[in-house]
Design an enzyme around this catalytic site. Sequence first.
Site, PDB file in Angstrom:
ATOM      1  N   LYS A   1       0.814  -1.201   0.000  1.00 31.29           N
ATOM      2  CA  LYS A   1       0.000   0.000   0.000  1.00 31.29           C
ATOM      3  C   LYS A   1       0.857   1.265   0.000  1.00 31.29           C
ATOM      4  O   LYS A   1       0.387   2.354  -0.273  1.00 31.29           O
ATOM      5  CB  LYS A   1      -0.856   0.027   1.285  1.00 31.29           C
ATOM      6  N   GLY A   2       2.131   1.082   0.347  1.00 32.61           N
ATOM      7  CA  GLY A   2       2.982   2.240   0.590  1.00 32.61           C
ATOM      8  C   GLY A   2       3.117   3.209  -0.574  1.00 32.61           C
ATOM      9  O   GLY A   2       3.332   4.402  -0.375  1.00 32.61           O
TER      10      GLY A   2
ATOM     11  N   GLU B   1       7.640   2.837  -6.246  1.00 31.19           N
ATOM     12  CA  GLU B   1       7.756   2.391  -4.852  1.00 31.19           C
ATOM     13  C   GLU B   1       7.951   3.587  -3.923  1.00 31.19           C
ATOM     14  O   GLU B   1       8.517   4.604  -4.324  1.00 31.19           O
ATOM     15  CB  GLU B   1       8.940   1.437  -4.689  1.00 31.19           C
ATOM     16  N   ASP B   2       7.491   3.423  -2.700  1.00 33.02           N
ATOM     17  CA  ASP B   2       7.733   4.464  -1.708  1.00 33.02           C
ATOM     18  C   ASP B   2       9.146   4.359  -1.157  1.00 33.02           C
ATOM     19  O   ASP B   2       9.845   5.355  -1.017  1.00 33.02           O
ATOM     20  CB  ASP B   2       6.703   4.412  -0.574  1.00 33.02           C
TER      21      ASP B   2
ATOM     22  N   ASP C   1      14.185  -0.683   1.155  1.00 33.23           N
ATOM     23  CA  ASP C   1      14.817  -0.912   2.456  1.00 33.23           C
ATOM     24  C   ASP C   1      15.920  -1.943   2.225  1.00 33.23           C
ATOM     25  O   ASP C   1      17.050  -1.592   1.871  1.00 33.23           O
ATOM     26  CB  ASP C   1      13.738  -1.383   3.436  1.00 33.23           C
TER      27      ASP C   1
ATOM     28  N   LYS D   1      17.149   3.430   1.587  1.00 29.56           N
ATOM     29  CA  LYS D   1      18.033   3.388   2.762  1.00 29.56           C
ATOM     30  C   LYS D   1      19.299   2.642   2.371  1.00 29.56           C
ATOM     31  O   LYS D   1      19.353   1.413   2.459  1.00 29.56           O
ATOM     32  CB  LYS D   1      17.339   2.654   3.919  1.00 29.56           C
TER      33      LYS D   1
ATOM     34  N   PHE E   1      13.519   4.649  11.547  1.00 31.44           N
ATOM     35  CA  PHE E   1      12.147   4.193  11.344  1.00 31.44           C
ATOM     36  C   PHE E   1      11.333   5.383  10.864  1.00 31.44           C
ATOM     37  O   PHE E   1      10.992   6.268  11.648  1.00 31.44           O
ATOM     38  CB  PHE E   1      11.581   3.647  12.660  1.00 31.44           C
ATOM     39  N   VAL E   2      11.061   5.432   9.586  1.00 31.95           N
ATOM     40  CA  VAL E   2      10.334   6.574   9.039  1.00 31.95           C
ATOM     41  C   VAL E   2       8.901   6.195   8.674  1.00 31.95           C
ATOM     42  O   VAL E   2       8.620   5.062   8.284  1.00 31.95           O
ATOM     43  CB  VAL E   2      11.041   7.176   7.801  1.00 31.95           C
TER      44      VAL E   2
ATOM     45  N   ASP F   1       3.948   3.353   6.802  1.00 32.77           N
ATOM     46  CA  ASP F   1       3.160   3.205   8.025  1.00 32.77           C
ATOM     47  C   ASP F   1       3.949   2.645   9.189  1.00 32.77           C
ATOM     48  O   ASP F   1       5.031   2.075   9.026  1.00 32.77           O
ATOM     49  CB  ASP F   1       1.988   2.252   7.765  1.00 32.77           C
TER      50      ASP F   1
ATOM     51  N   ARG G   1       0.270   6.765   7.422  1.00 32.97           N
ATOM     52  CA  ARG G   1       0.459   6.785   5.966  1.00 32.97           C
ATOM     53  C   ARG G   1       0.028   8.105   5.346  1.00 32.97           C
ATOM     54  O   ARG G   1       0.512   8.489   4.291  1.00 32.97           O
ATOM     55  CB  ARG G   1      -0.363   5.668   5.305  1.00 32.97           C
TER      56      ARG G   1
HETATM   57  C1  PRP Z   1       7.410  -1.659   2.198  1.00 33.83           C
HETATM   58  C2  PRP Z   1       7.618  -0.776   0.973  1.00 33.83           C
HETATM   59  C3  PRP Z   1       8.282  -1.717   0.001  1.00 33.83           C
HETATM   60  C4  PRP Z   1       9.036  -2.668   0.895  1.00 33.83           C
HETATM   61  C5  PRP Z   1      10.473  -2.319   0.889  1.00 33.83           C
HETATM   62  O1  PRP Z   1       6.222  -2.362   2.047  1.00 33.83           O
HETATM   63  O2  PRP Z   1       6.426  -0.259   0.483  1.00 33.83           O
HETATM   64  O3  PRP Z   1       7.332  -2.399  -0.785  1.00 33.83           O
HETATM   65  O4  PRP Z   1       8.518  -2.551   2.217  1.00 33.83           O
HETATM   66  O5  PRP Z   1      11.197  -3.170   1.749  1.00 33.83           O
HETATM   67  P1  PRP Z   1      12.412  -4.063   1.250  1.00 33.83           P
HETATM   68  O6  PRP Z   1      13.278  -3.214   0.379  1.00 33.83           O
HETATM   69  O7  PRP Z   1      13.105  -4.458   2.541  1.00 33.83           O
HETATM   70  O8  PRP Z   1      11.862  -5.249   0.544  1.00 33.83           O
HETATM   71  P2  PRP Z   1       5.555  -3.175   3.244  1.00 33.83           P
HETATM   72  O9  PRP Z   1       5.920  -4.629   3.122  1.00 33.83           O
HETATM   73  O10 PRP Z   1       5.875  -2.530   4.552  1.00 33.83           O
HETATM   74  O11 PRP Z   1       4.015  -3.065   2.915  1.00 33.83           O
HETATM   75  P3  PRP Z   1       3.120  -1.741   2.710  1.00 33.83           P
HETATM   76  O12 PRP Z   1       3.594  -1.065   1.457  1.00 33.83           O
HETATM   77  O13 PRP Z   1       1.725  -2.259   2.574  1.00 33.83           O
HETATM   78  O14 PRP Z   1       3.298  -0.858   3.925  1.00 33.83           O
END
Ligand code: PRP
Length: 190
Positions: free
Chosen positions: A52-53, A108-109, A112, A140, A161-162, A168, A174
Site C-alpha cells: 500500500k505504501g 515504490e515508496d 529498504d 536506505k 524508522f520513518v 506506516d 500513511r
Molecule cells: C514496504 C515498501 C516496500 C518494501 C520495501 O512495504 O512499500 O514495498 O517494504 O522493503 P524491502 O526493500 O526491505 O523489501 P511493506 O511490506 O511494509 O508493505 P506496505 O507497502 O503495505 O506498507
Amino acid sequence: MSPDFAHAAFSMDDFTSVAVTEQQISDKLDQIAAQIREDYEGKEVLLVGVLKGAVMVMADLARRLPPSVEMDWMAVSSYGSGTKSSGVVRILKDLDADLTGRHVLIVEDIIDTGMTLSWLLGNLRSRGAESVEVAALLRKPDAVQVEISVRYVGFDIPSDFVVGYGLDWAEKYRTLPFVAVLKPSVYSED
Ligand code: PRP
C-alpha cells in the site's frame, strides 16, 4: 511544510524530526517526472504501484505525467512477518494488465533491504515487458542487502524508522504529507 500544526490532522509529538518535507517531496517529484517524460518520449508507460505504501507517490507522480500513462497495482507480501530478508515474496493481488511489449515503471515508496524490488523486477521482467524500470521516492543505502538497478531515486535517507507519505507503523501515519522519523517510544510501547 506548513509550520502551523494547530489545524493539522496530526500532532508532531510522535516524531523526532521531519526527514523529508512536503515541499522537498513536491520539488523532487517535479524533477523525476521531467526526467521520465524525457526518457519515455513517444512511448506508452505503464506505472505499476506496489500497495500500500506507494499510493501517495503514485498519485503525485502520475499527475505530473502525460494523461496517456496507465496505472496498475500489485500487492505483495514477504512470507511470514519479519522475514523480509528471506527474499521470498508472494503475490496478494496481481496486475490486471498484460505486460507483453509494455514499458513498465515500478513505483515504490521505499527501498529498504531491496528484497521486494529484487523479486518484483525478476517477476515482471519474465512476463515479456519491453522494459522494466524503477522509481522509488526513498532508499536506505545502509539497509540494502541486494543490489538493484534503480533508475529514479528521490532521496537516500538514514536507516531510521520513518513514516508518512505512504509509509506506516501498524497501518498508521500513511496519510502524513511528509516523511518523519518515528519516536522509538511510539513503536516500543504496547
Ligand atoms: C514496504 C515498501 C516496500 C518494501 C520495501 O512495504 O512499500 O514495498 O517494504 O522493503 P524491502 O526493500 O526491505 O523489501 P511493506 O511490506 O511494509 O508493505 P506496505 O507497502 O503495505 O506498507
